[in-house]
Every structure is written in structure tokens, then in C-alpha cells.
Design an enzyme around this catalytic site. Structure first.
Site, mmCIF file in Angstrom:
data_model
loop_
_atom_site.group_PDB
_atom_site.id
_atom_site.type_symbol
_atom_site.label_atom_id
_atom_site.label_comp_id
_atom_site.label_asym_id
_atom_site.label_seq_id
_atom_site.Cartn_x
_atom_site.Cartn_y
_atom_site.Cartn_z
ATOM 1 N N GLU B 60 -30.121 2.681 -7.402
ATOM 2 C CA GLU B 60 -30.541 2.504 -8.791
ATOM 3 C C GLU B 60 -32.031 2.202 -8.893
ATOM 4 O O GLU B 60 -32.695 2.622 -9.846
ATOM 5 C CB GLU B 60 -29.718 1.394 -9.461
ATOM 6 C CG GLU B 60 -28.252 1.750 -9.670
ATOM 7 C CD GLU B 60 -27.400 1.652 -8.410
ATOM 8 O OE1 GLU B 60 -27.881 1.077 -7.406
ATOM 9 O OE2 GLU B 60 -26.256 2.141 -8.413
ATOM 10 N N HIS B 129 -17.146 -3.765 -13.307
ATOM 11 C CA HIS B 129 -17.171 -2.575 -14.173
ATOM 12 C C HIS B 129 -16.988 -2.957 -15.637
ATOM 13 O O HIS B 129 -16.469 -2.185 -16.425
ATOM 14 C CB HIS B 129 -16.076 -1.571 -13.781
ATOM 15 C CG HIS B 129 -16.165 -1.097 -12.362
ATOM 16 N ND1 HIS B 129 -15.761 -1.868 -11.311
ATOM 17 C CD2 HIS B 129 -16.633 0.053 -11.835
ATOM 18 C CE1 HIS B 129 -15.955 -1.201 -10.176
ATOM 19 N NE2 HIS B 129 -16.492 -0.038 -10.467
#
Lengths: 376, 337
Positions: B60, B129
Site C-alpha cells: 500500500e 475488514h
């Protein structure tokens, strides 16, 4: 040392990550396949660049001791690397530097008085007093804004290079990092991106052997060299004598030509020594061995190029001293001008309302209100 | 007017932005060939080629770092974090770099990037998540932060974000990708095709950053919220017979203070809802804003209903989620105060 073809297979240049590219021998002669095509005038320009960096640094350190500036970082002993690479690249290329590549600006002809205005954080500071001294930004001279955080610029350089390639441009990017900061995640992030997309980027690691107080092996770990880092990503990686101006030019040119020929990234490990303190806030006498500089085998970059020019019959002590006087005068003139615009110490700094500028392109409501509260 | 899910609206926004400006590039993990794990970039690579929409390695920080470099070159990157929960490796690039580049270089370099990320819970995603990290962005000078709640806004806001000259964090509560989830996890979800905000115009339009939307007009109390809880608030109000005025803030920075003040001045009561953890959440900022600007209009204390200060639990998801029961009770308490 053999100079490989630009498109040489990475396996065939793999050993160069353990070796050392040099051009100047101990007698100041330029020898071997890496001798760059530079005229005497080019070499004198390189000498002038390096002497300007050193003189500038010395004057800024004195300004710090005089209480004129709050902080400074010199590049003593490392001047050849940035100066040589800048001359090997082209206008339009973009460097993503660290705080020790002032040579890039000086060799690109960036106005010295502007550098001083930034360091003084005065009314003419192009960065409006927002950054620590030496964290310059100069898009016009191919010099990306220095962060102050370490390693973040490395994947940014890869992204810039990818963008250039995606647009069919021939400009390349050059990423800079110190050997200590190569331990950061972003260094490895950049290498995987550069390898995956074969970005036209030069990945420089300046190994000056010291990350503030820790020697290079804390970042290097059990690898033999920092250039080893390139091997796992199949990025051609070459170790270069960073105190040899002709080698810095030649290796940078080789890497730049590879990038421009769409042959992907090159990693260059520059071997040099940080002869001074990390910064004006540092005291290396606590942690460094005595006489380290004198015993460093690669000697001084300015002395070596001077010796080479002298051996060519193109230089002598008189010319050297005359050039030094000229540079010193140039720097004193620039400092007098910069001084006339005030400094962070004298309080002649940009007005408080300006801190709200450039947070966003347009001033949103909450910042408008806060600006109203801070006053002029 | 075509009906779209929020996924389709986001996909369409990419299409329109990429069609209109060849500087717009889209990349991220699984974003290219596959079209994203939530399918938000499906078809972009096929249509625009792999120089405009492409896959990235799982890093990322590299994704956002490269996007900043591309933006400095002159492109307009719109990148995806596969889940908001995965953005932490990129946080340094977002906070120290993208957010501050314009300021630290006095406008010499800028970072007009969009970082999209599916956020929030309600899909049994567990603690990695389900997070809603908006307050980690709203606290940072130089970032704009958007949280969308429906297809119409998602398309218009994403186009506006891509066209914006500053970095924009674009949070997409994944529980409302396919319908206006009302908070009752044990009931079927109404699809966007049966909701007016699922009507999404074709072509280019924008929803300006910094403007809130009155989701439901009312006079009893003001609900300040965004994302999934806009729909939960509506359900709670209808179930309890409360004439709530629900403000969907849409953009948290810059914040539409006028819309907040106008509503609270009218109703005199205010509750603040978000899915993120309570302490130091964006609700604290909203609560302070109302107190500073509407104190003499208030007839009851401001109440916050938020996620508990725990990691988002897998099996106990619905005990964590601020559902219609908790929200409805808060409405009644504020009305009784």
C-alpha cells in the site's frame, strides 16, 4: 573494471554489486572502460560545483555558529556524487533527493541566494518559512520537495518515472537515499515497484557509512553490500567510488542511458564517507573513531579531481586559489543579499496569515475562520 | 435514468473521469485485470488499456507513494486500498507526504490523488475488514475526507474528488455497496434499484465536496451522520415515529457547518452517529461544533451513538454495530431530556 553494455543481462552484471567502479587512480590518471567523455572545461565545471558546495556548507555552518540560522546539514566529503550525477542527467529529469544533495541544486545553477533565503526562513524564502533549513524544493531545477521523513521519496520517484514512461516522455527520475534509511519499508516498496514496472529510474544509495550514530551494518545486516539489495529484484546494481567525480559522472550516465533506452531501473551504491556531523544538532565525537577521515581509503573528491586536472596540465595552485577566492566572494555576496531579507532569528519572517495558504488549493471555511483568529 | 448499485456508480464515475481526462490513471491490488475485489474497477482495463488501469503489487505504501510521484509529474491517480483496514502501511505516504506536499513546497509540487477504500462493517469481516478510519484522516491538515452513503452521491463525489486539486480520501462503506442497509441484519436488504438514490444519471456530473445533504427533513431532532448510518437512522426514526432531520454530511473535511447549524437551530436537539469507535471519533468534532455554534438553541445534551471502543468483533458484530435499536433509544432519550 569492465563497463557492461546498456542491455547486458542482469546476471552478467551481478558481480558488480560486490566490486567498485573507479576511474581515477591513485596518481590522478583516468583509466579503464569507465572513463567518461568529459572535456577539461567540463571537469573544471565539476570542480567548481564541488568547491561551491563545500564553501557554501562551511559558510552556512559558520552562520549557524553565529546564531543566524537554526539548523544546517553539510555534505562534506560527499560532494562528488550529487554534483557528478546532476551534470550527467538532463533538464526535465526529476531528482527525489535527501537533505544531503545540495550539490544537485548547485550543479544545476539554482540561485545560491535562494538556497540561503530558504535556510534563513526569511521574507524571500521560496518556501515561506514552512520547512526546516535545507529541505529545499525547486521544480524548475528538477529537484523534488525534500520531506524530512526518510525514504518516502523513493517510491515517489518510481511513480514519477512510471508516469513519464506512461506518457511516452523521455524524462527520467532519480531517487536518493542514505544507506541507513535503506532499512525503511519504503526503500523495499520502491524496489518492488521499479522492478515490476521496469520504471526509468536511477535508485541511488549514498553509503556514507553513518546513520547519525550507527554504522552502516545496522541497515545492511548480513549482506555484503547495499548494492546486494538490487539483486533480489533483478535490478542491475553497481557499487561506485563516490569520491571519484569521473566515476560518479560515468556511472550516472550509464544508468540514465539505460533508463532512457527503456531498459529499466539501475541501483547505484555510492561509497563515500560522512566526514562531518550528521547535522548541527549532532556530536560525532561521542561515537566515531578518531582519525577516521584520514584513514578512509577513497580520499577527498575535490583533492582527487584537482590532482587529475593538474596531471593533465590544465590546473595549478594559482588557478585553484583564484577559483576559491571567486567562489568565496560569490557566497559572501549572496549571503549579504539573503541577510538583507531578514531571518527566522531576526523575526523578519512571512506573516502569520500565510501559514494558511497552500494547505489546500482553495481556502476552506474552517481555515478562513482560523486565519481570522490568528491575525496579521 | 439508469438504476445503479453503488459499485456500478463508482465504476461509472471512473469511466466518466477517465474518458474526460487522459491524465486519470487507476491502480491498486487486483484492480486491473480482475476489476477489484468489490468489482468497482471492472471493465476499466479492457476499455482504457493497461497503462491507464493496472494491477499493483501488495504494498500500500508503494501504491500511494507511486501515486504521489505520478501526481507530481502531472497525472491524476485514483488508487484503491483493497480495504480501509489495509491502508496503514500507506498512512505515512498519505499523512506526511500527500497531505503536506503543496504546503511544504509552497505550491511548487501538489498531490491531486484520490485514495479510495471500502470501509465499515456489517459483512462479518472481523477486525481487519470492518474498520472506519475516517478520523485518522480528518485529523490531518491538507486532506479532504469523503464518506459516501448512496450511488448518486458516490458517482458525483468521486468525479469531484478526481477533479479536485488536492488529495482526497474516499471512504466507501461496503455494507451499502448493494443496497441501503437499514441495520436489520436479519432481514433482506432492499436493492438500490428500489431506492430513489439508486437513480444515477449517465455521463458527467459532480456532487461538490463540502456540501451536506438533508437525507430526511424533520423537526424533532437533528441526526448528524454519514455512510451506512444514514440509512440506519432513517429506519430508527420511522420505527419510533420520530420526526428526525437526518443530515448526511458526505464530506467530513471540509465540513458543511452551515447545514449543521441551520438544522440544529431549528430542532434544538442533536444526536451524532458513526460506526467508528467512540473515543476521539469524528463525532467528538461534530459534538464540539454543535456546542460551540448552537449552544443557546440546544434543549438537550448532544448524544453520540458510535461503535464501542473495542476492535470490531467477528462473532459479536451486531452487538458492536450501532443498529436501529441503539439509535432509536438514543432518539427517545434526547426527546425526553
Amino acid at each position: 573494471m569492465k563497463k557492461p553494455e546498456l542491455d547486458e543481462k542482469v546476471e552478467r552484471v551481478a558481480l558488480m554489486r560486490k566490486q567498485l567502479v573507479r576511474v581515477l587512480d591513485d596518481d590522478g590518471q583516468a583509466v579503464g572502460e569507465w572513463v567518461p567523455d568529459l572535456s577539461v572545461d567540463d571537469k573544471i565545471a565539476g570542480l567548481r560545483d564541488m568547491m561551491t558546495v563545500r564553501t557554501f556548507d562551511a559558510r552556512m555552518l559558520r552562520a549557524h555558529r553565529q546564531g543566524k540560522i537554526s539548523f544546517y546539514m553539510q555534505a562534506l566529503g560527499e560532494e562528488a556524487i550529487a554534483c557528478g550525477q546532476q551534470r550527467a542527467l538532463r533538464p526535465g529529469d526529476m531528482h527525489f533527493p535527501t537533505y544531503r544533495q545540495q550539490g544537485l541544486l548547485i550543479a544545476a545553477g539554482y540561485p545560491i541566494v535562494q538556497m540561503m533565503n530558504q535556510i534563513l526562513s526569511n521574507e524571500e524564502d521560496p518556501l515561506k518559512g514552512r520547512q526546516l533549513p535545507v529541505l529545499y524544493s525547486a521544480k524548475s531545477h528538477g529537484f523534488f520537495s525534500i520531506s524530512g521523513n526518510l525514504a518516502t521519496q523513493y517510491p515517489q520517484a518510481v511513480g514519477w518515472a512510471m508516469a513519464s514512461a506512461m506518457r511516452g516522455d523521455t524524462a527520467i527520475a532519480s531517487a536518493w537515499i542514505g544507506e541507513g534509511a535503506s532499512a525503511e519499508n519504503d526503500f523495499h516498496a520502491a524496489l518492488v515497484m521499479a522492478s515490476t514496472y521496469q520504471a526509468p529510474v536511477i535508485l541511488n544509495i549514498v553509503n556514507n557509512h553513518w546513520a547519525i550514530s550507527t554504522p552502516e551494518d545496522f541497515a545492511r545486516g548480513a549482506s555484503a553490500t547495499f548494492a546486494d539489495r538490487g539483486y533480489g529484484f533483478s535490478i542491475p546494481a553497481i557499487r561506485v567510488d563516490g569520491n571519484d567525480y569521473l566515476a560518479t559522472y560515468a556511472a550516472s550516465q550509464w544508468a540514465a542511458e539505460r533508463a532512457r533506452a527503456n531498459l529499466g531501473p539501475t541501483l547505484l551504491e555510492w561509497i563515500t564517507l560522512r566526514r562531518g556531523a550528521h547535522s548541527t544538532s549532532d556530536d560525532p565525537s561521542v561515537y566515531r573513531p578518531d582519525h577516521e577521515s584520514e584513514q578512509f581509503p577513497l580520499a577527498d573528491p575535490i583533492d582527487r579531481l584537482r590532482q587529475h586536472l593538474t596531471a593533465l596540465g590544465a590546473w595549478d595552485d594559482d588557478r585553484h586559489e583564484s577559483l576559491q577566492r571567486e567562489i568565496t566572494a560569490e557566497i559572501e555576496t549572496a549571503l549579504a543579499e539573503a541577510d538583507s531579507h531578514g531571518s527566522v532569528k531576526s523575526g523578519a519572517v512571512p506573516g502569520p496569515a500565510t501559514m494558511f495558504d497552500d494547505v489546500f488549493a482553495e481556502l476552506p471555511r474552517h481555515l478562513r475562520e482560523q486565519r481570522g483568529q490568528v491575525g496579521e | 435514468m439508469p438504476s445503479m448499485t453503488m459499485v456500478e456508480a463508482i465504476r461509472d464515475a471512473h469511466m466518466v473521469a477517465m474518458e474526460g481526462d487522459d491524465r486519470v490513471v487507476v491502480f491498486g491490488e487486483d484492480v486491473g485485470f480482475f476489476g477489484g475485489v468489490f468489482r468497482c474497477t471492472q471493465g476499466l482495463q479492457e476499455r482504457f488499456g493497461d497503462h491507464r488501469c493496472f494491477d499493483a503489487p501488495i504494498n500500500e505504501s508503494a501504491i500511494v507513494g507511486a501515486a504521489i510521484g505520478m501526481a507530481a509529474y502531472g497525472l491524476r491517480p485514483c488508487v484503491e486500498m483493497q480495504f480501509a483496514d489495509y491502508m496503514y502501511p500507506a498512512y505515512d505516504q498519505i499523512v506526511s507526504e500527500a497531505a503536506r506536499l503543496r504546503h511544504r513546497s509552497a505550491g511548487d509540487f501538489t498531490a491531486p490523488i484520490v485514495v479510495r477504500m471500502p470501509s465499515g462493517g456489517g459483512i462479518f469481516g472481523g477486525q481487519t475488514h470492518s474498520q472506519s478510519p475516517e478520523a485518522l484522516f480528518t485529523h490531518v491538515a491538507g486532506l479532504k475526507t469523503v464518506v459516501v452513503s448512496n450511488p448518486y452521491d458516490a458517482k458525483g463525489l468521486l468525479i469531484a474528488a478526481i477533479e479536485d486539486d488536492d488529495p482526497v480520501i474516499f471512504l466507501e462503506p461496503k455494507r451499502v455497496y448493494n443496497g441501503p442497509f437499514d441495520g436489520h441484519h436479519d432481514r433482506p436488504v432492499v436493492p438500490w434499484s428500489k431506492h430513489p438514490l439508486g437513480d444515477v444519471p449517465e455521463g458527467h456530473y459532480t456532487v461538490p465536496l463540502g456540501e451536506a445533504r438533508v437525507h430526511r427533513a424533520g423537526s424533532d431532532l437533528t441526526v448528524l451522520t454519514y455512510g451506512t448510518l444514514v440509512h440506519v437512522a432513517q429506519t430508527a426514526a420511522e420505527e419510533r415515529g420520530v420526526d428526525a432531520e437526518i443530515i448526511d454530511l458526505r464530506t467530513l473535511v471540509p465540513l458543511d457547518v452551515d447545514a449543521i447549524v441551520e438544522s440544529v437551530a431549528k430542532t434544538g436537539r442533536c444526536i451524532v452517529l458513526h460506526e467508528a469507535t467512540l473515543t476521539s471519533g469524528f463525532g467528538a468534532e461534530l459534538s464540539a461544533t454543535v456546542q460551540e455554534r448552537c449552544f443557546y438553541h440546544l434543549e438537550a445534551p448532544i448524544t453520540r451513538v458510535c461503535g464501542w471502543d473495542t476492535p470490531y468483533p467477528h462473532a459479536l458484530e451486531w452487538s458492536y454495530f450501532p443498529g436501529p435499536d441503539r439509535v432509536g433509544r438514543a432518539m427517545e432519550e434526547v426527546l425526553a431530556a
